[in-house]
Design a protein around this motif. Structure first.
Motif, mmCIF file in Angstrom:
data_model
loop_
_atom_site.group_PDB
_atom_site.id
_atom_site.type_symbol
_atom_site.label_atom_id
_atom_site.label_comp_id
_atom_site.label_asym_id
_atom_site.label_seq_id
_atom_site.Cartn_x
_atom_site.Cartn_y
_atom_site.Cartn_z
ATOM 1 N N GLU A 31 0.831 -1.206 0.000
ATOM 2 C CA GLU A 31 0.000 0.000 0.000
ATOM 3 C C GLU A 31 0.865 1.255 0.000
ATOM 4 O OE1 GLU A 31 -3.729 -2.062 2.444
ATOM 5 O OE2 GLU A 31 -2.175 -0.925 3.511
ATOM 6 N N LYS A 32 1.974 1.207 0.735
ATOM 7 C CA LYS A 32 2.882 2.355 0.756
ATOM 8 C C LYS A 32 3.504 2.589 -0.619
ATOM 9 C CE LYS A 32 4.203 2.052 5.659
ATOM 10 N NZ LYS A 32 5.294 1.728 6.602
ATOM 11 N N LEU A 33 3.850 1.514 -1.298
ATOM 12 C CA LEU A 33 4.446 1.644 -2.629
ATOM 13 C C LEU A 33 3.443 2.235 -3.619
ATOM 14 C CD1 LEU A 33 6.924 1.134 -4.419
ATOM 15 C CD2 LEU A 33 5.996 -1.161 -4.888
ATOM 16 N N TYR A 34 2.209 1.762 -3.555
ATOM 17 C CA TYR A 34 1.129 2.292 -4.401
ATOM 18 C C TYR A 34 0.961 3.791 -4.139
ATOM 19 C CZ TYR A 34 -3.739 2.668 -6.173
ATOM 20 O OH TYR A 34 -4.896 3.017 -6.846
ATOM 21 N N ALA A 35 0.905 4.178 -2.847
ATOM 22 C CA ALA A 35 0.740 5.589 -2.479
ATOM 23 C C ALA A 35 1.938 6.417 -2.945
ATOM 24 C CB ALA A 35 0.561 5.715 -0.968
ATOM 25 N N HIS A 36 3.131 5.853 -2.845
ATOM 26 C CA HIS A 36 4.347 6.575 -3.240
ATOM 27 C C HIS A 36 4.304 6.980 -4.711
ATOM 28 C CE1 HIS A 36 8.592 7.461 -3.990
ATOM 29 N NE2 HIS A 36 8.585 6.535 -4.936
ATOM 30 N N HIS A 37 3.951 6.041 -5.579
ATOM 31 C CA HIS A 37 3.939 6.353 -7.011
ATOM 32 C C HIS A 37 2.842 7.362 -7.358
ATOM 33 C CE1 HIS A 37 7.130 3.698 -8.172
ATOM 34 N NE2 HIS A 37 6.556 2.645 -7.613
ATOM 35 N N ILE A 38 1.709 7.288 -6.668
ATOM 36 C CA ILE A 38 0.644 8.272 -6.920
ATOM 37 C C ILE A 38 1.081 9.655 -6.440
ATOM 38 C CG2 ILE A 38 -1.774 8.867 -6.545
ATOM 39 C CD1 ILE A 38 -2.262 5.892 -5.862
ATOM 40 N N SER A 39 1.757 9.684 -5.290
ATOM 41 C CA SER A 39 2.266 10.951 -4.774
ATOM 42 C C SER A 39 3.246 11.575 -5.760
ATOM 43 C CB SER A 39 2.953 10.720 -3.417
ATOM 44 O OG SER A 39 3.501 11.927 -2.922
ATOM 45 N N ARG A 40 4.123 10.757 -6.315
ATOM 46 C CA ARG A 40 5.082 11.256 -7.301
ATOM 47 C C ARG A 40 4.361 11.777 -8.546
ATOM 48 N NH1 ARG A 40 9.190 13.333 -6.809
ATOM 49 N NH2 ARG A 40 10.063 12.613 -8.797
ATOM 50 N N ALA A 41 3.393 10.996 -9.026
ATOM 51 C CA ALA A 41 2.643 11.421 -10.214
ATOM 52 C C ALA A 41 1.931 12.742 -9.954
ATOM 53 C CB ALA A 41 1.639 10.344 -10.610
#
Length: 677
Positions: A31-41
């Motif tokens: 879940e953290k990895l998913y959130a990380h990429h969305i945050s970057r996008a």
């Protein structure tokens, strides 16, 4: 010439920390990895927002980040003149918080308090800063002509980067191009440029996309690849988010995001939003794209927006009950069934704690998607942003409230705002039917026996034609008008005891229902008065749609009669101005007055009666001489708008780490500098 005081940057700006660690740390590694990429996008879109604000905004951004890097965050390396350095970092923080040099609330330019000559000395620290400053110095400090200190139509002398390099473009030009291209291209992710070639005018519709290309639509050249450098990076992060997605719906959703941002297809983005609506109850919530059209003077082009947040399960339970019982409250609204959706599509309604939100101004709640056809046929989502609502600056002052009301106001303003936002998003934006000819000869109402308007008492004579949308018909007033309608729904239903009970407020609770209702009305009246800050007396122009809406609601309360709401002042300069609201008349005068206004707003929207809607809204938003005299005291007592310090995430050896920053000017600037890595 001295800079007008109303254009000077806040000193100091109000800095608030968005608390997120407990909610982020509760996520799994996936879940953290998913959130990380969305945050970057999301935050990769910062440069898009800057390019949509003013010609100089991106260069100023580069100057701020380069200055931070040059001194490694130790700002006093620039100069021993501590006041000059302080004014510079105050400006830098406010610039980053607004994602540009025009206020997100008010659309007015702001200028550093440090004089131009002194800032030039500071930026002589090295050749890079000196060069960057020379590039944007005029843009930073210019305030003449006055029209250019406001965002708006270029033909009126205002600034709008939705029409870059096009000072000669007119409202008629914009409407003509929209009509010529709307069958093939939606305007949300576009900008429009007007140039002259061999003495002949030329229009280029610039489409945000990673891919490049050109094609002709009538006399308009459609140019793909606007923001291509940024869009390509966003596509890569969306692809990574799809790989890390927590379910098939999220994976497919991010594949559609990627397709849309790669090709510029709004249809692909609409498909992503259909999937987004289907992604019920996610632990990690997000949305990306060109979403809100508030800042386009024509009301059709949208600002980049991206967010990722964690769900607050406890708060969400309240909103879940409100959704479940929506069918009890909708029939109480002041219009007949013919003006309401045949079926209320129950949305997700969640309370979120924001990790990242890239936009020029973070809202307290959201109701999306904004595509009319998806809302009508597939549904929508409501979110309340809990850590935005609860963010509080130290020593926050309350103006224009009577001393006798201060304690109650301070104690219940958060609770009243929670109710207002919740009902505004769900039952405000979520209600209402657009009467329409959906295809040639086919209507979504009985054309042989049209419904009777409760406003005129006659059968309706107008409706939306085939392919027409609410935003297209109501144009530049649509966004503010709809915010006003949604606010009025919340005010109208705000006194329903069974609704207040959902939020934990009853006659017997610690926070009593009638007290919360009183503060809800007092808070709205105060917001309407504070809205005068966002009205420009020279151009008679509103600079912020939400505040324009709240001003019109204050006018409704002032016109309710029998001294329900009055503005009291005895001093010649109105420095003692306060709002007097008779709480015993909320149900007898306030709610009926709001209901009458709401009924008109709703019916005119539902029936595509732009002429009547525009006339009504213009009347209610007019600032007459009586109200204009209060603007000076509002300006004297205005408080800096909150700027939020958001956390960052970093991928270290395959593990996502949360990076938080202190609630300070330096912390806010550092957070942006580290996102650029």
């Amino acid at each position: 010439m001295a800079t007008p005081s109303n254009l000077l940057a806040d000193s100091p700006p109000t800095i608030c920390l968005l608390e997120i660690a407990p909610h982020f740390n509760a996520l799994t590694a996936t879940e953290k990895l998913y959130a990380h990429h969305i945050s970057r996008a999301s935050f990769l879109g910062t440069r898009i927002v800057l390019r949509q604000i003013s010609p100089e905004s991106e260069a100023i951004y580069d100057l701020i980040l380069a200055a931070y890097k040059a001194v490694s965050g130790d700002w006093l390396k620039l100069s021993s003149d501590t006041e000059a350095v302080q004014y510079w970092i105050e400006y830098a923080a406010q610039f980053l918080g607004n994602c540009g040099n025009y206020k997100s609330f008010g659309d007015q330019k702001f200028v550093p308090r440090v004089p131009k000559e002194k800032l030039e000395e500071l930026m002589a620290y090295n050749d890079q800063l000196k060069g960057l400053f020379e590039m944007c110095a005029e843009g930073i400090y210019s305030f003449a002509p006055a029209a250019k200190t406001l965002l708006g139509y270029p033909q009126d002398g205002h600034v709008s980067q939705y029409y870059p390099g096009s000072p000669g473009i007119t409202k008629e030009d914009i409407a003509k191009v929209h009509a010529e291209t709307s069958g093939k291209f939606s305007p949300e992710n576009t900008r429009l440029r007007k140039t002259a070639v061999d003495g002949k005018e030329k229009f280029e519709l610039l489409v945000a996309s990673a891919d490049e290309g050109r094609e002709m639509v009538g006399e308009v050249e459609v140019v793909f690849g606007d923001h291509k450098d940024v869009m390509a990076k966003i596509v890569a992060e969306c692809d990574a988010a799809a790989e890390a997605a927590l379910n098939d719906t999220q994976r497919d959703m991010f594949k559609k995001y990627s397709e849309s941002f790669k090709t510029g297809s709004i249809n692909a983005h609409k498909e992503s939003q259909k999937l987004w609506v289907q992604d019920k109850g996610p632990k990690v919530e997000s949305d990306l794209g060109f979403i809100e059209s508030y800042r386009d003077p024509h009301g059709i082009r949208a600002e980049w927006e991206g967010f990722v947040a964690m769900v607050n399960q406890e708060q969400t339970k309240k909103f879940g009950e409100l959704v479940a019982r929506a069918s009890e409250f909708i029939p109480r609204l002041p219009w007949a069934d013919e003006f309401e959706k045949d079926t209320f599509l129950k949305p997700d309604f969640t309370s979120l704690e924001v990790l990242s939100f890239c936009t020029s101004g973070i809202p307290a709640g959201i109701n999306i998607p904004n595509y009319d056809d998806i809302r009508q046929n597939h549904g929508f989502k409501n979110v309340s942003l809990g850590n935005i609502l609860s963010a509080k600056a130290p020593n926050e002052k309350v103006t224009f409230v009577k001393d006798s009301d201060l304690a109650l106001f301070e104690g219940l303003k958060g609770s009243a705002f929670e109710v207002q936002v919740g009902v505004h998003e769900l039952l405000g934006h979520g209600t209402g039917k657009l009467l329409q000819e959906v295809e040639k000869g086919k209507y979504n109402f009985d054309i042989d026996n049209p419904p009777v308007s409760p406003v005129t008492g006659e059968k309706v004579k107008t409706w939306y034609g085939v392919g027409e949308t609410w935003g297209g018909v109501f144009g530049s007033i649509a966004a503010s008008y709809e915010e006003c309608r949604a606010e009025c729904v919340a005010m109208y239903l705000g006194g329903e005891k069974d609704l207040l009970k959902i939020f934990g407020f009853t006659d017997d609770s610690e926070k009593k229902a009638d007290d919360v209702l009183y503060i809800e009305y007092l808070q709205m009246a105060r917001a309407g008065l504070l809205a005068l800050e966002f009205w420009d007396p020279e151009y008679k122009k509103w600079g912020q749609g939400h505040m324009q809406a709240r001003y019109s609601i204050l006018q409704t309360m002032l016109q309710a009669g029998d001294n329900f709401v009055t503005l009291e002042s005895s001093a010649a300069d109105h420095n003692d101005l306060v709002i007097a609201l008779d709480r015993t008349k909320i149900r007898s005068h306030g709610i009926p007055a709001i209901g009458k206004y709401l009924q008109k707003l709703h019916v005119f929207k539902s029936t595509a009666d732009f002429a009547a809607g525009e006339k009504l809204y213009a009347e209610m938003c007019t600032v007459n001489e009586h109200m204009a005299k209060y603007r000076e005291v509002v300006m004297r007592k205005k408080l800096p708008r909150k700027q939020f310090v958001q956390a960052n995430t970093k991928l270290v050896n395959g593990e996502v780490k949360l990076v938080e920053y202190e609630a300070s000017l330096e912390g806010l600037i550092k957070s942006f500098a580290e996102r650029e890595v």
